[in-house]
Write an enzyme that holds these catalytic residues in place. Structure first.
Site, mmCIF file in Angstrom:
data_model
loop_
_atom_site.group_PDB
_atom_site.id
_atom_site.type_symbol
_atom_site.label_atom_id
_atom_site.label_comp_id
_atom_site.label_asym_id
_atom_site.label_seq_id
_atom_site.Cartn_x
_atom_site.Cartn_y
_atom_site.Cartn_z
ATOM 1 N N LYS A 236 0.661 -1.291 0.033
ATOM 2 C CA LYS A 236 0.178 0.014 -0.085
ATOM 3 C C LYS A 236 0.907 1.177 -0.203
ATOM 4 O O LYS A 236 2.027 1.054 0.159
ATOM 5 C CB LYS A 236 -1.004 -0.068 1.194
ATOM 6 C CG LYS A 236 -0.079 -0.069 2.460
ATOM 7 C CD LYS A 236 -1.145 -0.443 3.816
ATOM 8 C CE LYS A 236 -0.508 -0.389 5.049
ATOM 9 N NZ LYS A 236 -1.031 -0.982 6.208
ATOM 10 N N TYR B 255 18.690 27.870 9.900
ATOM 11 C CA TYR B 255 17.591 28.773 10.375
ATOM 12 C C TYR B 255 17.535 28.602 12.204
ATOM 13 O O TYR B 255 17.976 27.581 12.707
ATOM 14 C CB TYR B 255 16.498 28.143 9.865
ATOM 15 C CG TYR B 255 15.993 28.442 8.414
ATOM 16 C CD1 TYR B 255 15.931 29.864 8.334
ATOM 17 C CD2 TYR B 255 15.871 27.483 7.442
ATOM 18 C CE1 TYR B 255 15.660 30.195 6.603
ATOM 19 C CE2 TYR B 255 15.911 27.832 6.064
ATOM 20 C CZ TYR B 255 15.658 29.467 5.754
ATOM 21 O OH TYR B 255 15.256 29.711 4.594
HETATM 22 C C1 LIG Z 1 -0.339 -1.874 6.426
HETATM 23 C C2 LIG Z 1 -1.173 -3.231 7.307
HETATM 24 C C3 LIG Z 1 -0.054 -4.490 7.265
HETATM 25 C C4 LIG Z 1 1.254 -4.561 7.138
HETATM 26 O O1 LIG Z 1 1.634 -3.816 8.594
HETATM 27 P P1 LIG Z 1 3.340 -3.739 8.852
HETATM 28 O O2 LIG Z 1 3.307 -3.380 10.285
HETATM 29 O O3 LIG Z 1 3.814 -2.617 7.860
HETATM 30 O O4 LIG Z 1 3.755 -5.130 8.651
HETATM 31 C C5 LIG Z 1 -0.941 -5.667 7.622
HETATM 32 N N1 LIG Z 1 -2.165 -5.728 7.984
HETATM 33 C C6 LIG Z 1 -2.980 -4.550 7.470
HETATM 34 C C7 LIG Z 1 -4.531 -4.761 7.672
HETATM 35 C C8 LIG Z 1 -2.539 -3.556 7.321
HETATM 36 O O5 LIG Z 1 -3.206 -2.447 6.977
#
Ligand SMILES: *Cc1c(COP(=O)(O)O)cnc(C)c1O
Length: 358
Positions: free
Chosen positions: A35, A255
């Protein structure tokens, strides 16, 4: 390419990390979670690199799933949050996406659909994270409704952990227990484990694991052990020194004059700033590598530049190579110096930074 800021992506490391996840959960299939554009690494390129062996890919929404299908990815794709409206079901049907069902609205949309082929659904229990999912009381009824639905074929039972990264905390086992109780008589494949659970809680592995952050080479665990050492960083965030300054005691850099030299100090200016996704909140002392030698960030990060201490790297000069994170500097180290997590660093890389694949 002219400005030297870049993120070099090692797709072989990504594949290797997926294999490592599968070896830790040897009896499970694995949804490679890509994702948010593959956690900022480029979802399509990663999916192509893994398509021969990925059991499935996981994305947050149908827009991300479409990008993969349109790029020719044919593996199963799971929508981790399911659909946001019933109009998505036509594409879910046509392009064969699996979907999470976490509430009654989604359940009704699915019941009322008339797809050409049966849906693949992942029914989500809220086992304690209290974000998405059916309560323990409603879970069995939602399951019964799906089973009664002639156009629902495969059902996977799923849940998600809130604290699996905390290795000394038993909340994960409490969630596991709740999940077991709610799913005891339902006789379907189960899926619980994110990266933390894959790495640290083998009793949660079940039929499908869902590795995300570990595929990118960062461990989510608060106290990483053996199982994390095999992970390989996938992203090398790199740039170059573009200017060098010699400052005397009492002189400040950047800055707000956040860093004031207490002795003669050689400072390098790096073409990388918060508009590239480097965290503006990185503190003085955040590790940076120049010509493969570790040094530290000093002074506030600006939009397009940041400054580093070159006092102990006398050969460094304009053109010297800089690594912000990658093989020498763990993204986790930068994250902990910036009060954030590697997830946010990776997904925060902006489109000004070209992704180069090797
Ligand atoms: C993003 C997500 C994962 C992966 O989680 P990580 O901590 O990056 O391994 C697994 N399950 C769901 C439902 C997620 O939304």
């Amino acid at each position: 390419m002219y400005r030297p800021a870049r993120a070099v992506i090692d797709t072989a490391a990504f594949v290797s990390n997926y294999r490592h996840a599968k070896s830790l959960a040897a009896n499970s299939r694995a949804v490679a979670v890509i994702k948010a554009n593959g956690y900022g690494h480029g979802a399509v390129r990663l999916a192509r690199a893994l398509q021969m062996e990925a059991d499935a890919f996981g994305v947050a929404c149908i827009e991300e799933a479409l990008e993969l299908r349109e790029s020719g990815i044919q593996n199963p794709i799971l929508l981790l949050e399911g659909i946001f409206g019933p109009d998505e079901l036509e594409l879910v049907d046509k392009l064969d996406f699996g979907m999470t069902i976490h509430n009654r609205r989604q359940l009704e949309w699915i019941e009322n659909a008339r797809p050409a082929r049966p849906f693949n659904v992942w029914l989500k229990l809220d086992s304690g994270m209290h974000r998405l999912g059916f309560s323990s009381e409603d879970f069995a009824q939602a399951f019964a409704r799906l089973k009664a639905c002639p156009h629902v074929e495969d059902i996977v039972l799923m849940s998600h952990f809130a604290r699996a990264d905390e290795t000394g905390e038993d909340a994960t086992l409490t969630q596991l227990e709740r999940f077991k109780q709610a799913s005891a008589n339902l006789q379907k494949p189960v899926s619980l484990a994110n990266s933390s659970a894959i790495l640290h809680w083998p009793q949660t592995h079940g039929d499908w694991v869902r590795p995300g952050i570990m595929l990118y080479g960062a461990t989510p665990l608060d106290r990483p052990g053996e199982e994390s050492t095999a992970l390989k960083p996938v992203m090398q965030l790199q740039s170059e020194i573009i200017a060098v300054r010699e400052l005397g005691p009492g002189e400040a850099v950047g800055y707000g004059a956040r860093f004031v030299c207490d002795k003669p100090t050689r400072i390098g200016v790096v073409a990388m700033g918060y508009a590239d996704g480097y965290p503006r909140h990185a503190r003085d002392g955040t590790p940076v590598a120049v010509d493969d030698k570790k040094t530290r960030l000093i002074g506030r990060v600006s939009m397009d530049m940041l400054t580093v201490d070159l006092s102990d790297i006398p050969d460094a000069a304009p053109g010297s190579q800089v690594e912000l994170w990658g093989d020498h500097i763990a993204a986790n180290e930068v994250a902990s110096h910036s009060d954030t997590i590697a997830y946010q660093l990776f997904t925060g890389i902006t489109r000004r930074v070209p992704l180069l694949y090797r």
